[in-house]
Enzyme design. Structure first.
Site, PDB file in Angstrom:
ATOM      1  N   ARG A  76       0.353  -0.897  -0.460  1.00 17.84           N
ATOM      2  CA  ARG A  76       0.182  -0.090   0.296  1.00 17.84           C
ATOM      3  C   ARG A  76       0.602   1.348   0.441  1.00 17.84           C
ATOM      4  NH1 ARG A  76      -2.458  -1.138   6.000  1.00 17.84           N
ATOM      5  NH2 ARG A  76      -0.536  -1.057   7.010  1.00 17.84           N
ATOM      6  N   LEU A 133       0.878   0.732  -4.243  1.00 15.65           N
ATOM      7  CA  LEU A 133      -0.343   0.982  -5.237  1.00 15.65           C
ATOM      8  C   LEU A 133      -1.779   0.735  -4.451  1.00 15.65           C
ATOM      9  CD1 LEU A 133       0.443  -0.619  -8.599  1.00 15.65           C
ATOM     10  CD2 LEU A 133       0.416   1.966  -7.933  1.00 15.65           C
ATOM     11  N   ASP A 134      -3.119   1.555  -4.598  1.00 12.12           N
ATOM     12  CA  ASP A 134      -4.081   1.405  -3.756  1.00 12.12           C
ATOM     13  C   ASP A 134      -4.310   0.163  -3.899  1.00 12.12           C
ATOM     14  OD1 ASP A 134      -6.428   1.115  -2.692  1.00 12.12           O
ATOM     15  OD2 ASP A 134      -6.664   3.274  -3.169  1.00 12.12           O
ATOM     16  N   LYS A 165      -7.214  -0.826  -4.181  1.00 12.29           N
ATOM     17  CA  LYS A 165      -9.027  -1.060  -4.182  1.00 12.29           C
ATOM     18  C   LYS A 165      -9.143  -0.325  -5.396  1.00 12.29           C
ATOM     19  CE  LYS A 165     -10.302  -2.243   0.738  1.00 12.29           C
ATOM     20  NZ  LYS A 165     -10.611  -1.846   1.319  1.00 12.29           N
ATOM     21  N   ASN A 196      -1.019 -13.700   1.426  1.00 15.30           N
ATOM     22  CA  ASN A 196      -0.423 -14.458   2.513  1.00 15.30           C
ATOM     23  C   ASN A 196      -1.812 -13.414   2.670  1.00 15.30           C
ATOM     24  OD1 ASN A 196       0.673 -12.052   2.906  1.00 15.30           O
ATOM     25  ND2 ASN A 196       2.015 -13.198   4.284  1.00 15.30           N
ATOM     26  N   PHE A 197      -2.726 -12.828   2.078  1.00 13.13           N
ATOM     27  CA  PHE A 197      -3.671 -11.992   2.733  1.00 13.13           C
ATOM     28  C   PHE A 197      -4.790 -13.162   3.444  1.00 13.13           C
ATOM     29  CE2 PHE A 197      -3.240  -9.135   0.324  1.00 13.13           C
ATOM     30  CZ  PHE A 197      -2.794  -7.529   0.802  1.00 13.13           C
ATOM     31  N   ARG A 202     -11.480 -11.349  -3.695  1.00 11.45           N
ATOM     32  CA  ARG A 202     -12.821  -9.898  -4.127  1.00 11.45           C
ATOM     33  C   ARG A 202     -11.867  -8.484  -3.638  1.00 11.45           C
ATOM     34  NH1 ARG A 202     -13.699 -11.781   1.625  1.00 11.45           N
ATOM     35  NH2 ARG A 202     -12.259 -10.755   2.479  1.00 11.45           N
ATOM     36  N   ASP A 235       6.944 -18.853  11.666  1.00 13.47           N
ATOM     37  CA  ASP A 235       6.540 -18.524  10.063  1.00 13.47           C
ATOM     38  C   ASP A 235       7.668 -19.168   9.644  1.00 13.47           C
ATOM     39  OD1 ASP A 235       3.712 -16.733  10.921  1.00 13.47           O
ATOM     40  OD2 ASP A 235       5.329 -15.566  12.102  1.00 13.47           O
TER      41      ASP A 235
END
Length: 390
Positions: free
Chosen positions: A38, A73-74, A76, A97-98, A105, A172
């Site tokens: 972001r 970048l955005d 959305k 890894n969202f 979406r 992790d």
């Protein structure tokens, strides 16, 4: 110098450790890894380690993001989505890894990417898997929580102590290596069989797999277990496995027959004890002996008897030795403010295509224009990018 993954291009949507450490391994070995963030940068950039940052950036972020280019970048924004799909068409690998469902979406799911790059290797990392009961409950997938839920923490420490998590984010880390391994396997499959595919890894599955020895014993030997009172190193193993207080520090002793241990420490009667049933008594008796002499002396004695032992050292001692040896595991690069920072190097040694430190961890959006020029016109970039750091 040629590198093993030279020519492989990775679009990397990951953050924290699961993902970034795995993609850094790919970058270290020559892949062109484009880190998508972001505009303000990924969350871990502000994660304080030991209560502070390194020139405004987290040491954790710096440790896992070298040799990458940052594209801010955005996600959305429709124009950003178009740019990312055009970039994805040029990439061999996409990694994210969202939480499960987020990429779909956003219009960046497996089917979306496969539409522009049919042979893509699309890797998803998560805490609990993509479609499991815990995933559907939207439980947070974080290392400590996974150690707790998988049984790892409950198997560590003394019987009367609270469950004890490891001193680092071991799940992790192991899952990041599993992620890199899965991607490499899928790239080989594409090379040999001409197919792309989806790769999935998750923290919980890795945590269970990390206990393959212990869980196999539990499943097949029809017996339960509990931690020892005196803190044998692993709840599943017999004495003398564990850590012992010496006169001036601590030593670790690995698996060994009690008769050999008793001979080495001057107490042959240890051989009369059962290494499993009497493990607490062994621990108490052996520690009472070990306390009488310095740690280095015990390591020498046990080693001379063919037994495996080592002195317990601090992180500072281990790092000091690496510096003295001018080890390749310590590397220096530019920090966020241009001053030198030290990082841990890649642990993989390849004789013909070694890893290289090509670039420092990028600033957020540092390569936005550079990367976009590879798929967009200058006019398109001007419309898309409002503010970035060149």
């Amino acid at each position: 110098m040629t590198q093993a993954l030279e020519g492989i291009r990775v679009l990397d949507f990951t953050q924290m450790m699961l993902g970034p450490y795995g993609t850094q391994m790919l970058a270290d070995l020559g892949a062109d890894v484009i880190k998508v963030e972001r505009p303000e940068g990924e969350w871990e950039r502000s994660l304080e380690m030991m209560g502070g940052l390194v020139a405004g950036e987290s040491a954790a972020y710096l440790a896992m993001n070298r040799n990458k280019r940052s594209l801010a970048l955005d996600l959305k924004d429709p124009a950003s989505l178009d740019a990312l799909l055009r970039l994805a068409a040029t990439c061999d690998v996409v990694v994210e890894n969202f939480r499960p469902g987020v990429m779909d979406r956003l219009g960046l799911g497996y089917d979306d990417i496969r539409a522009v790059r049919p042979d893509v290797v699309y890797c998803s990392g998560s805490g609990w898997g993509q479609d499991t009961p815990f995933a559907r409950e939207r439980r947070p997938g974080q290392d400590l929580l996974i150690q707790a839920m998988s049984g790892l923490a409950a198997a560590t420490g003394r019987r009367g102590d609270p469950p004890t998590p490891a001193g680092t984010a071991i799940v992790d880390h192991a899952t990041a290596l599993t992620l890199a391994n899965g991607i490499l396997a899928a790239l080989v499959a594409r090379e040999r069989h001409g197919i792309g595919q989806r790769v999935e890894v998750d923290l919980y599955s890795t945590a269970i797999a990390m206990q393959c020895q212990e869980i196999s014993a539990f499943l097949n030997q029809s017996s339960s277990y509990e931690r020892s009172e005196e803190g044998i190193g692993q709840a599943w193993l017999s004495a003398p496995f564990g850590v012992y207080a010496a006169q001036d520090g601590w030593i670790a002793v690995a698996m060994a027959p009690l008769d050999a241990v008793g001979e080495a420490v001057g107490d042959p009667s240890l051989a009369d004890l059962d290494a499993w049933a009497d493990r607490d008594e062994v621990k108490r008796r052996l520690e009472s002996i070990v306390r009488q002499e310095p740690a280095a002396q015990w390591v020498e004695k046990l080693g001379a008897a063919g037994l495996w032992a080592a002195r317990v050292r601090t992180t500072e001692e281990a790092v000091a030795e690496l510096r003295e040896q001018d080890s390749d595991l310590l590397v220096t690069t530019d920090g966020p403010d241009g001053s030198p920072i030290s990082l841990i190097g890649c642990p993989v040694t390849l004789s013909e295509t070694p890893w290289q430190l090509r670039s420092a961890p990028p600033r957020a959006g540092e390569h936005t224009t550079e990367v976009l020029r590879e798929v967009l016109t200058e006019e398109e970039i001007a419309r898309l990018v409002k503010e970035f750091r060149p």
